[in-house]
Design a protein around this motif. Structure first.
Motif, PDB file in Angstrom:
ATOM      1  N   THR A 126       0.853  -1.181   0.000  1.00  0.00           N
ATOM      2  CA  THR A 126       0.000   0.000   0.000  1.00  0.00           C
ATOM      3  C   THR A 126       0.890   1.232   0.000  1.00  0.00           C
ATOM      4  OG1 THR A 126      -0.125   0.032   2.413  1.00  0.00           O
ATOM      5  CG2 THR A 126      -1.901  -1.099   1.256  1.00  0.00           C
ATOM      6  N   LYS A 127       0.424   2.277  -0.688  1.00  0.00           N
ATOM      7  CA  LYS A 127       1.177   3.529  -0.738  1.00  0.00           C
ATOM      8  C   LYS A 127       0.234   4.688  -0.460  1.00  0.00           C
ATOM      9  CE  LYS A 127       4.547   1.904  -4.055  1.00  0.00           C
ATOM     10  NZ  LYS A 127       4.941   1.883  -5.437  1.00  0.00           N
ATOM     11  N   MET A 128       0.637   5.539   0.432  1.00  0.00           N
ATOM     12  CA  MET A 128      -0.075   6.771   0.765  1.00  0.00           C
ATOM     13  C   MET A 128      -1.522   6.518   1.177  1.00  0.00           C
ATOM     14  SD  MET A 128       2.381   8.873   0.299  1.00  0.00           S
ATOM     15  CE  MET A 128       1.724  10.516   0.290  1.00  0.00           C
ATOM     16  N   ALA A 129      -1.816   5.378   1.785  1.00  0.00           N
ATOM     17  CA  ALA A 129      -3.195   5.034   2.125  1.00  0.00           C
ATOM     18  C   ALA A 129      -3.569   5.416   3.552  1.00  0.00           C
ATOM     19  CB  ALA A 129      -3.423   3.544   1.916  1.00  0.00           C
ATOM     20  N   TYR A 130      -2.623   5.707   4.359  1.00  0.00           N
ATOM     21  CA  TYR A 130      -2.748   6.081   5.768  1.00  0.00           C
ATOM     22  C   TYR A 130      -4.071   5.697   6.421  1.00  0.00           C
ATOM     23  CZ  TYR A 130       1.384   8.565   4.308  1.00  0.00           C
ATOM     24  OH  TYR A 130       2.591   8.871   3.769  1.00  0.00           O
ATOM     25  N   PHE A 131      -5.021   6.613   6.519  1.00  0.00           N
ATOM     26  CA  PHE A 131      -6.248   6.348   7.264  1.00  0.00           C
ATOM     27  C   PHE A 131      -7.340   5.729   6.402  1.00  0.00           C
ATOM     28  CE2 PHE A 131      -4.210   9.982   9.393  1.00  0.00           C
ATOM     29  CZ  PHE A 131      -3.946   9.361  10.602  1.00  0.00           C
ATOM     30  N   ARG A 132      -7.089   5.537   5.161  1.00  0.00           N
ATOM     31  CA  ARG A 132      -8.098   4.993   4.249  1.00  0.00           C
ATOM     32  C   ARG A 132      -7.702   3.637   3.685  1.00  0.00           C
ATOM     33  NH1 ARG A 132      -6.818   9.081  -0.741  1.00  0.00           N
ATOM     34  NH2 ARG A 132      -4.659   9.327  -0.135  1.00  0.00           N
ATOM     35  N   GLU A 133      -6.762   2.983   4.323  1.00  0.00           N
ATOM     36  CA  GLU A 133      -6.259   1.709   3.815  1.00  0.00           C
ATOM     37  C   GLU A 133      -7.346   0.639   3.767  1.00  0.00           C
ATOM     38  OE1 GLU A 133      -2.860  -1.561   4.947  1.00  0.00           O
ATOM     39  OE2 GLU A 133      -2.481   0.539   5.398  1.00  0.00           O
ATOM     40  N   ALA A 134      -8.133   0.500   4.817  1.00  0.00           N
ATOM     41  CA  ALA A 134      -9.173  -0.533   4.843  1.00  0.00           C
ATOM     42  C   ALA A 134     -10.188  -0.310   3.727  1.00  0.00           C
ATOM     43  CB  ALA A 134      -9.869  -0.553   6.197  1.00  0.00           C
ATOM     44  N   LYS A 135     -10.600   0.922   3.540  1.00  0.00           N
ATOM     45  CA  LYS A 135     -11.571   1.227   2.485  1.00  0.00           C
ATOM     46  C   LYS A 135     -10.966   0.959   1.109  1.00  0.00           C
ATOM     47  CE  LYS A 135     -14.480   4.857   0.632  1.00  0.00           C
ATOM     48  NZ  LYS A 135     -14.738   6.273   0.548  1.00  0.00           N
ATOM     49  N   LEU A 136      -9.716   1.317   0.930  1.00  0.00           N
ATOM     50  CA  LEU A 136      -9.038   1.115  -0.351  1.00  0.00           C
ATOM     51  C   LEU A 136      -8.904  -0.373  -0.672  1.00  0.00           C
ATOM     52  CD1 LEU A 136      -7.662   2.794  -2.596  1.00  0.00           C
ATOM     53  CD2 LEU A 136      -5.514   2.442  -1.386  1.00  0.00           C
ATOM     54  N   VAL A 137      -8.537  -1.160   0.310  1.00  0.00           N
ATOM     55  CA  VAL A 137      -8.409  -2.611   0.109  1.00  0.00           C
ATOM     56  C   VAL A 137      -9.774  -3.221  -0.203  1.00  0.00           C
ATOM     57  CG1 VAL A 137      -7.845  -4.787   1.267  1.00  0.00           C
ATOM     58  CG2 VAL A 137      -6.298  -2.842   1.465  1.00  0.00           C
ATOM     59  N   ASP A 138     -10.810  -2.775   0.503  1.00  0.00           N
ATOM     60  CA  ASP A 138     -12.165  -3.276   0.254  1.00  0.00           C
ATOM     61  C   ASP A 138     -12.612  -2.946  -1.171  1.00  0.00           C
ATOM     62  OD1 ASP A 138     -14.603  -4.533   1.163  1.00  0.00           O
ATOM     63  OD2 ASP A 138     -15.501  -2.524   1.187  1.00  0.00           O
ATOM     64  N   GLU A 139     -12.365  -1.717  -1.606  1.00  0.00           N
ATOM     65  CA  GLU A 139     -12.691  -1.323  -2.986  1.00  0.00           C
ATOM     66  C   GLU A 139     -11.935  -2.177  -3.992  1.00  0.00           C
ATOM     67  OE1 GLU A 139     -11.655   2.784  -3.288  1.00  0.00           O
ATOM     68  OE2 GLU A 139     -13.419   3.484  -2.200  1.00  0.00           O
ATOM     69  N   ALA A 140     -10.680  -2.457  -3.701  1.00  0.00           N
ATOM     70  CA  ALA A 140      -9.859  -3.253  -4.623  1.00  0.00           C
ATOM     71  C   ALA A 140     -10.394  -4.673  -4.738  1.00  0.00           C
ATOM     72  CB  ALA A 140      -8.406  -3.259  -4.144  1.00  0.00           C
ATOM     73  N   TYR A 141     -10.773  -5.266  -3.617  1.00  0.00           N
ATOM     74  CA  TYR A 141     -11.338  -6.622  -3.667  1.00  0.00           C
ATOM     75  C   TYR A 141     -12.642  -6.647  -4.458  1.00  0.00           C
ATOM     76  CZ  TYR A 141      -8.114  -9.129  -0.594  1.00  0.00           C
ATOM     77  OH  TYR A 141      -7.010  -9.752  -0.072  1.00  0.00           O
ATOM     78  N   LYS A 142     -13.478  -5.630  -4.284  1.00  0.00           N
ATOM     79  CA  LYS A 142     -14.737  -5.571  -5.036  1.00  0.00           C
ATOM     80  C   LYS A 142     -14.466  -5.414  -6.532  1.00  0.00           C
ATOM     81  CE  LYS A 142     -17.586  -3.864  -1.278  1.00  0.00           C
ATOM     82  NZ  LYS A 142     -18.272  -2.725  -0.668  1.00  0.00           N
ATOM     83  N   ALA A 143     -13.490  -4.577  -6.871  1.00  0.00           N
ATOM     84  CA  ALA A 143     -13.128  -4.406  -8.285  1.00  0.00           C
ATOM     85  C   ALA A 143     -12.584  -5.712  -8.867  1.00  0.00           C
ATOM     86  CB  ALA A 143     -12.105  -3.284  -8.432  1.00  0.00           C
ATOM     87  N   ALA A 144     -11.792  -6.422  -8.081  1.00  0.00           N
ATOM     88  CA  ALA A 144     -11.242  -7.706  -8.548  1.00  0.00           C
ATOM     89  C   ALA A 144     -12.360  -8.714  -8.774  1.00  0.00           C
ATOM     90  CB  ALA A 144     -10.245  -8.243  -7.528  1.00  0.00           C
ATOM     91  N   GLU A 145     -13.315  -8.765  -7.857  1.00  0.00           N
ATOM     92  CA  GLU A 145     -14.419  -9.716  -8.007  1.00  0.00           C
ATOM     93  C   GLU A 145     -15.245  -9.409  -9.256  1.00  0.00           C
ATOM     94  OE1 GLU A 145     -17.617 -11.978  -5.165  1.00  0.00           O
ATOM     95  OE2 GLU A 145     -17.083  -9.923  -4.643  1.00  0.00           O
TER      96      GLU A 145
END
Length: 186
Positions: A126-145
């Motif tokens: 992760t890069k520059m995700a600081y306080f939004r890392e969980a949301k960013l990872v969740d969005e990425a998993y949804k995009a992958a699915e």
């Protein structure tokens, strides 16, 4: 030797102080979970799973905003897609028997499910995700699915399901005494 006896009480005091502080101020945590499970629905499933695709996706997901630096996450996603035939749709009208010949009209194959295997998937970076890392990872998993599901629909999974249906069901029907078995799909 005299220095040793002078330092020894301080050394003992220092070690005793360390053990006292480490035991007295140690942070102990306990975890407690209470579950109340309820079976909401029980369904009879007659889907015959005939093919399973195991898929890997390397995904770089970026989030751009006007006031924050661009955040990105790199995922290695493992997923599986399963092709099946719903045997609950087969009725007596779908089966024709003439002497030693059986013709079975099966429903069209379908994609039973596409799901991500979260145990095997990994957040690589992760890069520059600081306080939004969980949301960013969740969005990425949804995009992958979504991407994996669309690619599976374009693949030959349904044709492979038909092929595997013939190789699985023909020997079973032949074992019932029918020499000629023909499977069709409506």
């Amino acid at each position: 030797m005299r220095i040793f006896f002078r330092v020894l009480p301080w050394l003992i005091l220092l070690v005793a102080g360390y053990f006292f502080i480490s035991k007295k101020f140690s942070i102990s945590t306990s975890v407690e979970s209470k579950h109340q499970l309820l079976v909401e629905k029980i369904e009879a499933i007659g889907k015959l799973e005939l093919v399973r695709y195991q898929i890997s996706d390397v995904l770089e997901h970026k989030n751009k905003t006007d006031f924050l630096p661009e955040a990105s996450v790199l995922l290695i996603v493992k997923a599986e897609a399963v092709g099946c035939i719903d045997l609950t749709k087969v009725t007596r009208d779908h089966i024709q028997v003439n002497a030693d010949t059986a013709v079975v009209n099966l429903p069209q194959p379908e994609i039973c499910y596409v799901k991500i295997d979260h145990k095997s998937s990994r957040v690589y970076d992760t890069k520059m995700a600081y306080f939004r890392e969980a949301k960013l990872v969740d969005e990425a998993y949804k995009a992958a699915e979504q991407k994996i599901t669309s690619e599976v629909k374009k693949s030959d999974i349904l044709a492979q399901t038909k092929t595997n249906a013939a190789s699985v069901l023909k020997p079973i029907i032949e074992g019932l005494g029918y020499k000629n078995v023909r499977l069709t799909f409506e």
